[in-house]
Design a protein around this motif. Structure first.
Motif, PDB file in Angstrom:
ATOM      1  N   THR A  75       0.868  -1.159   0.095  1.00  0.00           N
ATOM      2  CA  THR A  75      -0.097  -0.168   0.147  1.00  0.00           C
ATOM      3  C   THR A  75       0.974   1.151  -0.131  1.00  0.00           C
ATOM      4  OG1 THR A  75      -1.442  -1.188   1.312  1.00  0.00           O
ATOM      5  CG2 THR A  75      -1.753   1.065   1.095  1.00  0.00           C
ATOM      6  N   PHE A  99      -2.880  -3.904  -1.835  1.00  0.00           N
ATOM      7  CA  PHE A  99      -2.924  -3.722  -0.601  1.00  0.00           C
ATOM      8  C   PHE A  99      -1.805  -4.657   0.549  1.00  0.00           C
ATOM      9  CE2 PHE A  99      -5.022  -4.465   3.620  1.00  0.00           C
ATOM     10  CZ  PHE A  99      -5.579  -3.401   4.110  1.00  0.00           C
ATOM     11  N   ASN A 116      -7.764  10.492   4.934  1.00  0.00           N
ATOM     12  CA  ASN A 116      -8.443   9.177   4.385  1.00  0.00           C
ATOM     13  C   ASN A 116      -7.901   7.957   5.069  1.00  0.00           C
ATOM     14  OD1 ASN A 116     -10.143   8.351   2.591  1.00  0.00           O
ATOM     15  ND2 ASN A 116      -9.413   9.046   0.690  1.00  0.00           N
ATOM     16  N   ASN A 117      -8.507   7.110   4.878  1.00  0.00           N
ATOM     17  CA  ASN A 117      -8.323   5.645   5.407  1.00  0.00           C
ATOM     18  C   ASN A 117      -8.497   4.782   4.482  1.00  0.00           C
ATOM     19  OD1 ASN A 117      -7.384   6.337   8.209  1.00  0.00           O
ATOM     20  ND2 ASN A 117      -9.298   6.765   8.536  1.00  0.00           N
ATOM     21  N   CYS A 118      -7.860   3.725   4.246  1.00  0.00           N
ATOM     22  CA  CYS A 118      -7.906   2.592   3.211  1.00  0.00           C
ATOM     23  C   CYS A 118      -7.656   1.376   4.369  1.00  0.00           C
ATOM     24  CB  CYS A 118      -7.034   2.488   2.281  1.00  0.00           C
ATOM     25  SG  CYS A 118      -7.174   1.195   1.198  1.00  0.00           S
ATOM     26  N   CYS A 123     -10.952  -0.784  -0.839  1.00  0.00           N
ATOM     27  CA  CYS A 123     -11.464   0.176  -0.222  1.00  0.00           C
ATOM     28  C   CYS A 123     -11.742   1.399  -1.398  1.00  0.00           C
ATOM     29  CB  CYS A 123     -10.501   0.945   0.836  1.00  0.00           C
ATOM     30  SG  CYS A 123      -8.983   1.616   0.380  1.00  0.00           S
ATOM     31  N   GLU A 125     -11.641   4.437  -0.681  1.00  0.00           N
ATOM     32  CA  GLU A 125     -10.571   5.655  -0.506  1.00  0.00           C
ATOM     33  C   GLU A 125      -9.128   5.798  -0.998  1.00  0.00           C
ATOM     34  OE1 GLU A 125     -12.331   3.492   1.774  1.00  0.00           O
ATOM     35  OE2 GLU A 125     -13.802   4.680   2.144  1.00  0.00           O
ATOM     36  N   ALA A 126      -8.987   4.676  -1.943  1.00  0.00           N
ATOM     37  CA  ALA A 126      -7.465   4.582  -2.526  1.00  0.00           C
ATOM     38  C   ALA A 126      -7.799   4.723  -3.969  1.00  0.00           C
ATOM     39  CB  ALA A 126      -6.811   3.613  -2.135  1.00  0.00           C
ATOM     40  N   HIS A 128      -7.215   3.127  -7.351  1.00  0.00           N
ATOM     41  CA  HIS A 128      -7.105   1.779  -7.744  1.00  0.00           C
ATOM     42  C   HIS A 128      -6.791   1.730  -9.526  1.00  0.00           C
ATOM     43  CE1 HIS A 128      -8.673  -0.518  -4.316  1.00  0.00           C
ATOM     44  NE2 HIS A 128      -9.330   0.577  -4.353  1.00  0.00           N
ATOM     45  N   ALA A 135     -10.238   9.802  -4.235  1.00  0.00           N
ATOM     46  CA  ALA A 135      -9.265   9.323  -3.172  1.00  0.00           C
ATOM     47  C   ALA A 135      -8.357  10.393  -2.689  1.00  0.00           C
ATOM     48  CB  ALA A 135      -8.446   8.257  -3.726  1.00  0.00           C
TER      49      ALA A 135
END
Length: 152
Positions: A75, A99, A116-118, A123, A125-126, A128, A135
């Motif tokens: 990540t 991840f 932000n959190n993944c 998720c 929030e990221a 891809h 994100a």
């Protein structure tokens, strides 16, 4: 007289620019791995790091022993922290990044509460793919800092 005033202005402007700082702080709750900071393909630190000036195109990740030199297979967090403009940070899972651990971030000393959190491979929030702009989290505060968390 004009050149003296101009010289003082240039000196004051140079002093202001030199005063820019940004700190990246890590909170590693995983119990393993080493947080690292890279810029321009060079490792700057294993742990917290302060930039004395702008921080352009910085990456950070938790080196678990399974990550490549640029975070491949893990990540990845990407950030640019600047004064007088827009700082931007995101979590990336764009291949070859995948991840590896829950990763989050939040600005402090400006834009507090923005982050932000993944927490999983899927998720929202990221990044891809390259156009997952939702994100990104941005900040316009000068001298903003960034706290990065792993496994929270």
């Amino acid at each position: 007289m004009f050149s003296l005033v101009k010289s003082l202005f240039v000196l004051a402007a140079a002093t202001y620019v030199a005063a820019e700082t940004h700190t990246i702080h890590f909170d590693n709750a995983c119990g393993y791995g080493t947080p690292v900071v890279y810029q321009n393909f060079q490792k700057l630190a294993s742990g917290d790091y302060t930039f004395n000036g702008p921080a352009y195109s910085v990456i950070a990740f938790l080196q678990t022993g399974n990550c490549g030199a640029n975070g491949e297979g893990c990540t990845l967090l990407e950030t640019t922290l600047i004064n007088g403009g827009v700082s931007s940070t995101d979590v990336s899972l764009i291949p070859p990044h995948t991840f590896s651990v829950p990763t989050g971030f939040g600005y402090y000393n400006g834009c507090d509460g923005t982050g932000n959190n993944c927490n999983n491979a899927n998720c929202a929030e990221a990044f891809h793919v390259t156009d997952d702009y939702g994100a990104q989290r941005q900040c316009t505060s000068d001298n903003v800092n960034l706290a990065i968390t792993f496994c929270k």
